[in-house]
Motif scaffolding. Structure first.
Motif, short mmCIF file in Angstrom:
data_model
loop_
_atom_site.label_atom_id
_atom_site.label_comp_id
_atom_site.label_asym_id
_atom_site.label_seq_id
_atom_site.Cartn_x
_atom_site.Cartn_y
_atom_site.Cartn_z
N ILE A 50 -7.70 1.98 -8.44
CA ILE A 50 -7.67 2.55 -7.09
C ILE A 50 -7.68 1.45 -6.03
CG2 ILE A 50 -9.03 3.89 -5.42
CD1 ILE A 50 -9.69 5.82 -7.68
N SER A 51 -8.38 0.36 -6.31
CA SER A 51 -8.40 -0.74 -5.34
C SER A 51 -7.02 -1.36 -5.18
CB SER A 51 -9.41 -1.82 -5.77
OG SER A 51 -8.91 -2.62 -6.83
N TYR A 52 -6.17 -1.24 -6.20
CA TYR A 52 -4.81 -1.76 -6.13
C TYR A 52 -3.86 -0.78 -5.45
CZ TYR A 52 -6.37 -5.12 -9.76
OH TYR A 52 -7.03 -6.09 -10.48
N VAL A 53 -3.90 0.50 -5.88
CA VAL A 53 -2.90 1.46 -5.39
C VAL A 53 -3.10 1.83 -3.93
CG1 VAL A 53 -2.50 2.40 -7.70
CG2 VAL A 53 -4.14 3.54 -6.17
N THR A 54 -4.29 1.62 -3.41
CA THR A 54 -4.52 1.94 -1.99
C THR A 54 -4.04 0.83 -1.06
OG1 THR A 54 -6.81 1.20 -2.32
CG2 THR A 54 -6.42 3.56 -2.34
N ILE A 55 -3.49 -0.23 -1.63
CA ILE A 55 -2.84 -1.29 -0.84
C ILE A 55 -1.33 -1.05 -0.89
CG2 ILE A 55 -2.43 -3.76 -0.60
CD1 ILE A 55 -5.13 -4.24 -1.96
N ASP A 56 -0.73 -0.85 0.25
CA ASP A 56 0.71 -0.57 0.33
C ASP A 56 1.51 -1.83 0.00
OD1 ASP A 56 3.25 0.31 0.90
OD2 ASP A 56 2.93 0.50 3.06
N THR A 57 2.36 -1.75 -1.03
CA THR A 57 3.18 -2.91 -1.42
C THR A 57 4.64 -2.52 -1.60
OG1 THR A 57 2.63 -2.50 -3.76
CG2 THR A 57 1.26 -4.10 -2.57
N GLU A 58 5.10 -1.57 -0.83
CA GLU A 58 6.49 -1.12 -0.94
C GLU A 58 7.46 -2.26 -0.64
OE1 GLU A 58 9.34 1.93 1.54
OE2 GLU A 58 7.31 2.61 1.05
N SER A 59 8.41 -2.45 -1.54
CA SER A 59 9.41 -3.50 -1.34
C SER A 59 10.56 -2.99 -0.48
CB SER A 59 9.93 -4.02 -2.69
OG SER A 59 10.26 -2.95 -3.56
N ASP A 60 11.34 -3.91 0.06
CA ASP A 60 12.37 -3.59 1.04
C ASP A 60 13.72 -4.14 0.58
OD1 ASP A 60 14.01 -3.18 3.19
OD2 ASP A 60 12.87 -4.41 4.59
N HIS A 99 4.42 -6.11 -12.32
CA HIS A 99 4.83 -6.31 -10.93
C HIS A 99 3.91 -5.53 -9.99
CE1 HIS A 99 6.85 -2.33 -10.39
NE2 HIS A 99 7.13 -2.45 -11.68
N PHE A 100 3.72 -6.07 -8.79
CA PHE A 100 2.79 -5.43 -7.87
C PHE A 100 3.47 -4.71 -6.71
CE2 PHE A 100 2.74 -10.08 -7.00
CZ PHE A 100 3.31 -10.11 -5.74
N ASP A 101 4.79 -4.74 -6.63
CA ASP A 101 5.45 -3.95 -5.58
C ASP A 101 5.63 -2.51 -6.04
OD1 ASP A 101 7.48 -4.75 -7.49
OD2 ASP A 101 8.97 -4.02 -6.06
N THR A 102 5.86 -1.61 -5.09
CA THR A 102 6.20 -0.24 -5.42
C THR A 102 7.58 0.08 -4.84
OG1 THR A 102 5.08 0.63 -3.45
CG2 THR A 102 3.81 0.56 -5.51
N THR A 103 8.18 1.12 -5.38
CA THR A 103 9.56 1.46 -5.03
C THR A 103 9.72 1.91 -3.58
OG1 THR A 103 11.44 2.88 -5.60
CG2 THR A 103 9.26 3.84 -5.83
N PRO A 104 10.85 1.58 -2.97
CA PRO A 104 11.16 2.11 -1.64
C PRO A 104 11.71 3.54 -1.69
CG PRO A 104 12.87 0.58 -2.32
CD PRO A 104 11.80 0.52 -3.38
N ASP A 105 11.85 4.10 -2.90
CA ASP A 105 12.39 5.46 -3.03
C ASP A 105 11.47 6.52 -2.42
OD1 ASP A 105 14.48 4.33 -4.37
OD2 ASP A 105 13.90 5.06 -6.36
N PHE A 106 10.16 6.22 -2.36
CA PHE A 106 9.19 7.18 -1.83
C PHE A 106 8.03 6.39 -1.25
CE2 PHE A 106 6.30 10.88 -1.99
CZ PHE A 106 7.17 11.88 -1.57
N THR A 107 7.44 6.88 -0.20
CA THR A 107 6.43 6.09 0.51
C THR A 107 5.21 5.76 -0.36
OG1 THR A 107 5.00 5.99 2.46
CG2 THR A 107 5.32 8.16 1.47
N GLY A 108 4.74 4.52 -0.20
CA GLY A 108 3.53 4.08 -0.87
C GLY A 108 2.43 3.75 0.12
N ALA A 109 2.60 4.23 1.37
CA ALA A 109 1.60 3.98 2.41
C ALA A 109 0.53 5.07 2.40
CB ALA A 109 2.28 3.93 3.78
N ASN A 110 -0.72 4.65 2.59
CA ASN A 110 -1.85 5.59 2.67
C ASN A 110 -2.01 6.45 1.41
OD1 ASN A 110 -2.48 4.82 5.42
ND2 ASN A 110 -0.67 6.00 6.02
N VAL A 111 -1.92 5.79 0.26
CA VAL A 111 -2.12 6.48 -1.02
C VAL A 111 -3.56 6.97 -1.10
CG1 VAL A 111 -2.16 6.21 -3.52
CG2 VAL A 111 -0.31 5.17 -2.18
N LYS A 112 -3.71 8.25 -1.42
CA LYS A 112 -5.04 8.86 -1.56
C LYS A 112 -5.15 9.46 -2.96
CE LYS A 112 -5.41 9.99 3.39
NZ LYS A 112 -4.07 9.47 3.77
N PRO A 113 -5.57 8.67 -3.93
CA PRO A 113 -5.62 9.15 -5.32
C PRO A 113 -6.64 10.28 -5.49
CG PRO A 113 -5.85 6.76 -5.18
CD PRO A 113 -6.03 7.29 -3.80
#
Length: 413
Positions: free
Chosen positions: A9-19, A78-92
């Motif tokens: 959870i400490s990882y996924v709550t950090i937005d790392t969407e690639s561009d 890898h620590f980035d997430t896909t730009p296909d869908f938002t990874g901002a403000n993840v609330k697990p």
């Protein structure tokens, strides 16, 4: 279990969407936020030679604790997430003792994670699931893999009675936009072989993947007042539509499986004067991969031939760029590295699922850069969207697989 949950959870709550539109590495500044956190965490658990370069590639070492010579192995995520869908403000959301029924991800928007649609859910009845809240992706791809690698290294450090050789770990940016291995320094990493922890369901073990290319086709047109357009106007959007209609209808992602390749239209933009179609080309067979690219070139040639007299020039321009190749060619000569992972799974009670990847990982490119790199499950499902979830028990088992691979590799022959 709670330790893994907290770390994940400490990882996924950090937005790392690639561009994909950025030319920098990493492609987005926010990837540095997790990168710096990982460096600090690797140092805190006792890893050695922890480095991060100017492009955010992270490497670290767990020194050998045996005297005999052992191959150097690596684990990569890898620590980035896909730009296909938002990874901002993840609330697990944590679902304990899953009952096999529908999971309400978001009551307000009526977003339901249902086993009637996602049948894989039923195999995790009674387990603890981590899901999204229905408004973002989760980021188990591939922060589950990072969680597992860090946790496994921490376990080995705390349990020195478990014998292992030198282990290298690597975390990369921009895998989701196909650049994760581009600036990875294989020589610096210094492993004989490695494993990416980037697969899906528990048991997956993969050493075959698609050959991949991206295509961009630009259609030209002629804009004329529609009241006087007969025989004069050329609408590039209609040309683009006609092109798409000529692609094989059964060779698309939603109609293929296993080793079957496809064409996948990923974007269309247009006006009367100019339209662009973007698509990807995938096939496990190198021969069929080349045939698919040839098919597109021939199709565009026909368009140009048909409209050359009216348009006066090439009306369609195609650009195809290879992205990665099937790692099978590089892994099969050292197939014992797959056998070690297979044996590790069996020894801890997991049935290996050896199958081709319908996609790619950093390991595809790394294998061609001299670092053979099969792929192991990280545990997540439904990547790249709001229905993504991961069973905690699968992450625990992935940690055990890493530890067991380290043990097996260190055995005296």
């Amino acid at each position: 279990m709670q330790h893994i949950i907290d770390r994940f959870i400490s990882y996924v709550t950090i937005d790392t969407e690639s561009d994909p539109n950025s030319e920098t590495t990493p492609s987005s500044k926010k990837q540095w936020d997790l990168a710096h956190k990982l460096v600090a965490e690797l140092k805190a658990i006792g890893m050695k030679e922890v480095t991060i370069d100017e492009n955010a590639y992270i490497m670290a070492t767990l020194p050998s604790n045996v005297e005999h010579e052992v191959p150097v192995i690596g684990f990569i995520s890898h620590f980035d997430t896909t730009p296909d869908f938002t990874g901002a403000n993840v609330k697990p959301q944590i679902i304990e003792n899953y009952d096999g029924k529908d999971i309400v991800l978001n009551a307000e928007q009526n977003i339901i994670l249902s086993p009637s649609y996602f049948k894989d859910l039923l195999q995790y009845k009674g387990q603890t699931l981590i899901t999204t809240d229905g408004t973002t992706l989760l980021g188990a791809d591939d922060k589950a893999g990072i969680t597992e690698i860090v946790t496994a290294m921490e376990f080995l450090i705390k349990n020195p009675e478990i014998k292992h050789g030198k282990i290298r770990v690597g975390f990369t940016p921009d895998e989701e936009i196909g650049r994760g291995a581009h600036l990875f320094d294989v020589e610096k990493f210094g492993a004989d072989w490695a494993y990416t922890m980037d697969g899906s369901q528990i048991g997956e073990l993969e050493y075959e993947n698609f050959n991949a290319a991206g295509a961009k086709i630009t259609f030209k047109g002629k804009s004329v007042h529609p009241g006087y357009a007969k025989g004069k106007m050329i609408n590039s959007m209609l040309l683009a539509s006609k092109f798409i209609s000529k692609l094989p209808k059964d060779e698309i992602p939603e109609a293929t499986k296993g080793y079957e390749g496809f064409f996948h239209v990923t974007g269309i933009t247009g006006s009367i004067e100019e339209s662009t179609v973007s698509l990807i080309i995938r096939d496990h067979s190198k021969k069929l991969f080349k045939k698919r690219k040839y098919f597109l070139h021939e199709l565009i040639s026909k368009f140009n031939k048909k409209y050359r007299k009216q348009f006066g020039d090439e009306i369609a321009i195609i650009e195809i760029k290879d992205q990665y190749y099937n790692m099978k060619e590089k892994v099969e000569p050292v197939f014992h590295i797959v056998k070690i992972a297979e044996k590790a799974m069996k020894e801890i009670g997991i049935k290996p699922i050896i199958k081709p990847i319908r996609g790619g990982t950093d390991g595809c490119q790394l294998s061609y850069k001299g670092l053979p790199c099969p792929n192991i499950f990280a545990g997540g499902h439904n990547f790249h969207g709001k229905y993504e979830y991961v069973p905690v028990e699968s992450m625990q088992k992935a940690v055990e697989v890493i530890v067991k691979i380290a043990e097996l590799t260190a055995e005296k022959k």
